[in-house]
Structure formats: C-alpha cells, structure tokens
Scaffold this motif. Structure first.
Motif, PDB file in Angstrom:
ATOM      1  N   ASN A 281       8.254  15.681  11.529  1.00  0.00           N
ATOM      2  CA  ASN A 281       7.123  16.655  11.840  1.00  0.00           C
ATOM      3  C   ASN A 281       6.496  17.228  10.587  1.00  0.00           C
ATOM      4  O   ASN A 281       6.376  18.652  11.044  1.00  0.00           O
ATOM      5  CB  ASN A 281       7.527  17.308  13.086  1.00  0.00           C
ATOM      6  N   LYS A 282       6.656  17.031   9.346  1.00  0.00           N
ATOM      7  CA  LYS A 282       5.916  17.607   8.355  1.00  0.00           C
ATOM      8  C   LYS A 282       4.586  17.017   8.056  1.00  0.00           C
ATOM      9  O   LYS A 282       4.508  15.967   8.437  1.00  0.00           O
ATOM     10  CB  LYS A 282       6.884  17.395   7.311  1.00  0.00           C
ATOM     11  N   ARG A 283       3.973  17.971   7.333  1.00  0.00           N
ATOM     12  CA  ARG A 283       2.671  17.264   6.754  1.00  0.00           C
ATOM     13  C   ARG A 283       2.779  16.998   5.202  1.00  0.00           C
ATOM     14  O   ARG A 283       3.227  17.787   4.571  1.00  0.00           O
ATOM     15  CB  ARG A 283       1.383  18.225   6.884  1.00  0.00           C
ATOM     16  N   ASN A 308       6.461   8.138   6.545  1.00  0.00           N
ATOM     17  CA  ASN A 308       5.380   7.910   7.365  1.00  0.00           C
ATOM     18  C   ASN A 308       5.906   7.626   8.935  1.00  0.00           C
ATOM     19  O   ASN A 308       4.969   8.097   9.578  1.00  0.00           O
ATOM     20  CB  ASN A 308       4.555   6.528   6.995  1.00  0.00           C
ATOM     21  N   ARG A 310       7.852   9.405  10.756  1.00  0.00           N
ATOM     22  CA  ARG A 310       8.115  10.378  11.669  1.00  0.00           C
ATOM     23  C   ARG A 310       7.354  11.632  11.328  1.00  0.00           C
ATOM     24  O   ARG A 310       7.651  13.001  11.909  1.00  0.00           O
ATOM     25  CB  ARG A 310       9.738  11.096  11.997  1.00  0.00           C
ATOM     26  N   ASN A 311       6.463  11.591  10.350  1.00  0.00           N
ATOM     27  CA  ASN A 311       5.740  12.515   9.565  1.00  0.00           C
ATOM     28  C   ASN A 311       4.195  12.369   9.797  1.00  0.00           C
ATOM     29  O   ASN A 311       3.928  11.170   9.908  1.00  0.00           O
ATOM     30  CB  ASN A 311       6.209  13.037   8.433  1.00  0.00           C
ATOM     31  N   GLN A 312       3.362  13.486   9.326  1.00  0.00           N
ATOM     32  CA  GLN A 312       1.830  13.292   9.154  1.00  0.00           C
ATOM     33  C   GLN A 312       1.919  12.919   7.752  1.00  0.00           C
ATOM     34  O   GLN A 312       2.328  13.965   6.957  1.00  0.00           O
ATOM     35  CB  GLN A 312       1.192  14.012   9.672  1.00  0.00           C
ATOM     36  N   VAL A 313       1.453  11.761   7.240  1.00  0.00           N
ATOM     37  CA  VAL A 313       1.115  11.537   5.857  1.00  0.00           C
ATOM     38  C   VAL A 313      -0.088  11.037   5.507  1.00  0.00           C
ATOM     39  O   VAL A 313      -0.737  10.283   6.342  1.00  0.00           O
ATOM     40  CB  VAL A 313       2.356  10.296   5.458  1.00  0.00           C
ATOM     41  N   GLU A 314      -0.517  11.494   4.654  1.00  0.00           N
ATOM     42  CA  GLU A 314      -1.916  11.141   4.009  1.00  0.00           C
ATOM     43  C   GLU A 314      -1.610  10.765   2.616  1.00  0.00           C
ATOM     44  O   GLU A 314      -0.805  11.187   1.589  1.00  0.00           O
ATOM     45  CB  GLU A 314      -2.979  12.120   4.034  1.00  0.00           C
ATOM     46  N   TRP A 338      -4.458  21.241   4.030  1.00  0.00           N
ATOM     47  CA  TRP A 338      -4.117  20.581   5.274  1.00  0.00           C
ATOM     48  C   TRP A 338      -2.570  20.720   5.476  1.00  0.00           C
ATOM     49  O   TRP A 338      -1.835  20.555   6.616  1.00  0.00           O
ATOM     50  CB  TRP A 338      -4.748  19.056   4.855  1.00  0.00           C
TER      51      TRP A 338
END
Length: 350
Positions: A281-283, A308, A310-314, A338
């Motif tokens: 749950n990290k960005r 990717n 378990r987290n928000q990954v860009e 962000w």
C-alpha cells in the motif's frame, strides 16, 4: 587563479574521480588492502580519453602543483598518470608529495586501477596506511551529515511530512533555492544526506557493500531532527537518484515500515537489488532514461515489477536527463506530489 585552474581540472578528470573513534556499521569499515586481492575499481581511468585532453590536464596539474604548495589533488593525479604509464619511480615521488601535503582520499587511492602496478610496493602501502588514518579522522565529520529546509509557519497536526533525499554517486547534500521553493510550496520538510563514504571534497557515495549504513544514517538523522524541526515520523518519503535510488529501492523493499512512498530516479550501483519486497500500500514512482545502458533500464523495470503486486506503482522513461530541461524539480514535481498523496496524477512534467 587557483580556483579557475581547479575547476578546469575537476572537469577534465571527471572520468577518473576520484579525535574520537568512529564506529562503522558491519561491513562498512574502510577495508585494508591485502596482498594479491582483487580490487573492485569504482573509479577507472578512461582508456578512451583524447590524448590532447590528457596532455592539457597534466599541464594544469603540474602548474597547480608548483603554484599551490598545499594542493593535494594535483600531485595525486600526476602520480596516477605516471603509474598508469609504468613510470613507477615518478609515480611514487608524486604520491609522496601528495601524502606530505596531507592526502586523505583513501578510496581514490585504494580503488584506482592506475596504481595496480605499484600497490604491493612498500612506498604505496605505507602511504595507503597514512591516508586511511587521515581519512578516518577527517571524513567522519561529513559522512551521512544532513542539510534541511522546513516551511515557514505552524506545522500541521502531527508535524511536517518529510522527504529524505539520497543523492547520486559522487555528489553531496546541497539544497538550492529552487529546492527550497518547491518543498515550501508542497508544505513538506526536506532533508538531504551526504553519502556514508567520502571520496573527496563535496564528493560522497553510498556503500558498495549493502544499504544498511544508509538506513542507519537516515534513521539517526530523523531521530535527531524530528523533535527539533517538528517532523511527522509517520509521513516520511524517499526521493533518490542514481546510486541513492538503488539504496532507496532496497530500503523500501526491506524497511517499508519507515517510509510511506518513494520517488526513485534511474537506480544504479553495485549492491545487489532486493529480490523480495515487504512493501504494501505504498505509492512508488520509478523513472529511467533511454540513454542509459540496458542494465540500468532493466534494474528500473525490476523494481517496478517487484513493487507492483501490492503497491501503487508508476513508471516513466525519458530520452535525456532532467538537467537538459532545467532541473529535476520541473520534471518530478508532479510525481513527487503523487507519491505523497497530494495529487491524483503522477505524470512527469516536460
């Protein structure tokens, strides 16, 4: 005049760049040279330098050696150049001159491939021991030390959200006016750390052994500054580039309880990249450059895949470095917001 000459020297030499007892983390102690042990040369002298540039550099080093009797770097470079050419006696003579002036560039002396032909000589080993002693006494006052900026006004409830920045190889902590404006507008405290190993004046690196000393330096700094600057220990974010980004990625994977998110720009370096991640749950924003070699791109994509699940990954990739567009603030302002949850859009600028 000396400052002009020195600036020219550092530009020409960029390819070869270079009391209380200090307690080092495990694996971080300045290592001792053993007979016949291979060295992991991090500062190779380029075999592809143009001959005229080498000649010009040596001329400048000779001038500075003569005109500035306190200069350490110029005779050191003359020693390295002489050793590389097989001029052993001349190399040792210049090295002795540099040592007499107070040589403390331990890692440069230890790891420069140019000295491989003389590293078993009594002169070299004696100077290496002297240099190590000076390094341990001098460098400890700078390694891992922070610079910081805090917004004016009253901090929010719980304290200021905090960004910790890890610089690339060979750089130092430095907060310029653009940085101060960027983070003041974002309403966050900003901390830059010097690397944990000092190479020369204003030149540091993070460990080539592991990320543990980096974690220790960050936590030590936060423990000291949190009450003084009214920081929020529950909102700490990593921003990092180059070698610092590789360390930052490993820290996010191994110690996610300390960090809420990360902006990782072009990770690269010598330590093994994390193969397992505890982060949830990290960005996390990961950027890389098309101009870098395949291994650098693969490393960035490795971390993108690692985080990717378990987290928000860009991810973002660019054809050129941020310096070409006027600074990393312009490109990564939006992604950083962000990461901190201040924007729904992670699209980089420019």
């Amino acid at each position: 005049m000396y400052f002009i000459i020195l600036a020219s020297l550092m530009a020409l030499a960029s390819s070869s760049t270079f009391a209380t007892e200090k307690r080092y983390p495990v694996g971080e102690e300045p290592i001792t040279l053993h007979a016949h042990s291979p060295l992991n040369a991090q500062l190779p002298r380029s075999a592809h330098s143009q001959e005229d540039k080498k000649t010009e550099a040596m001329s400048l080093y000779l001038t500075l050696t003569r005109e500035d009797e306190r200069n350490i770097w110029a005779p050191f470079q003359l020693a390295a150049s002489s050793a590389e050419k097989g001029q052993t006696e001349l190399a040792e003579r210049y090295l002795q001159l540099s040592a007499k002036r107070g040589l403390w560039y331990y890692y440069n002396l230890l790891e420069d491939n140019a000295f491989k032909n003389i590293q078993q000589s009594d002169t070299y080993r004696s100077i290496l021991a002297e240099t190590k002693a000076r390094y341990e006494q001098y460098a400890q006052q700078f390694e891992g030390k922070p610079k910081y900026a805090v917004p004016h006004g009253t901090p929010p409830s719980g304290g200021w959200p905090t960004i910790v920045y890890l610089h690339p190889y060979g750089k130092a902590a430095e907060i310029n006016p653009q940085d101060r404006l960027l983070f003041a507008e974002a309403g966050v405290a900003y901390i830059e750390l010097n690397g944990t190993q000092m190479l020369a004046e204003d030149s540091f690196r993070w460990s080539n052994f592991s990320e543990e000393s980096t974690q220790s330096a960050i936590q030590r700094t936060l423990q000291e500054l949190t009450p003084r600057l009214k920081l929020n220990p529950q909102q700490v974010y990593l921003a990092a580039r180059g070698q610092g980004a590789l360390h930052g990625a490993n820290l996010m994977a191994k110690y996610p309880q300390f960090y809420n998110g990360a902006l990782l720009i072009a990770p690269r370096g010598s330590i093994p990249p994390a193969q397992h991640s505890l982060a949830e749950n990290k960005r996390i924003m990961i950027a890389y450059y098309d101009r870098k070699n395949f291994n650098d791109q693969a490393l960035a994509l490795h971390f993108a895949n690692l985080f990717n699940e378990r987290n928000q990954v860009e991810t973002g990739h660019f054809s050129q470095g941020e310096d070409a567009i006027g600074g990393w603030q312009e490109r990564f302002n939006q992604p950083l917001r962000w990461v901190m949850g201040k924007s729904a859009d992670a699209s980089p600028g420019a």
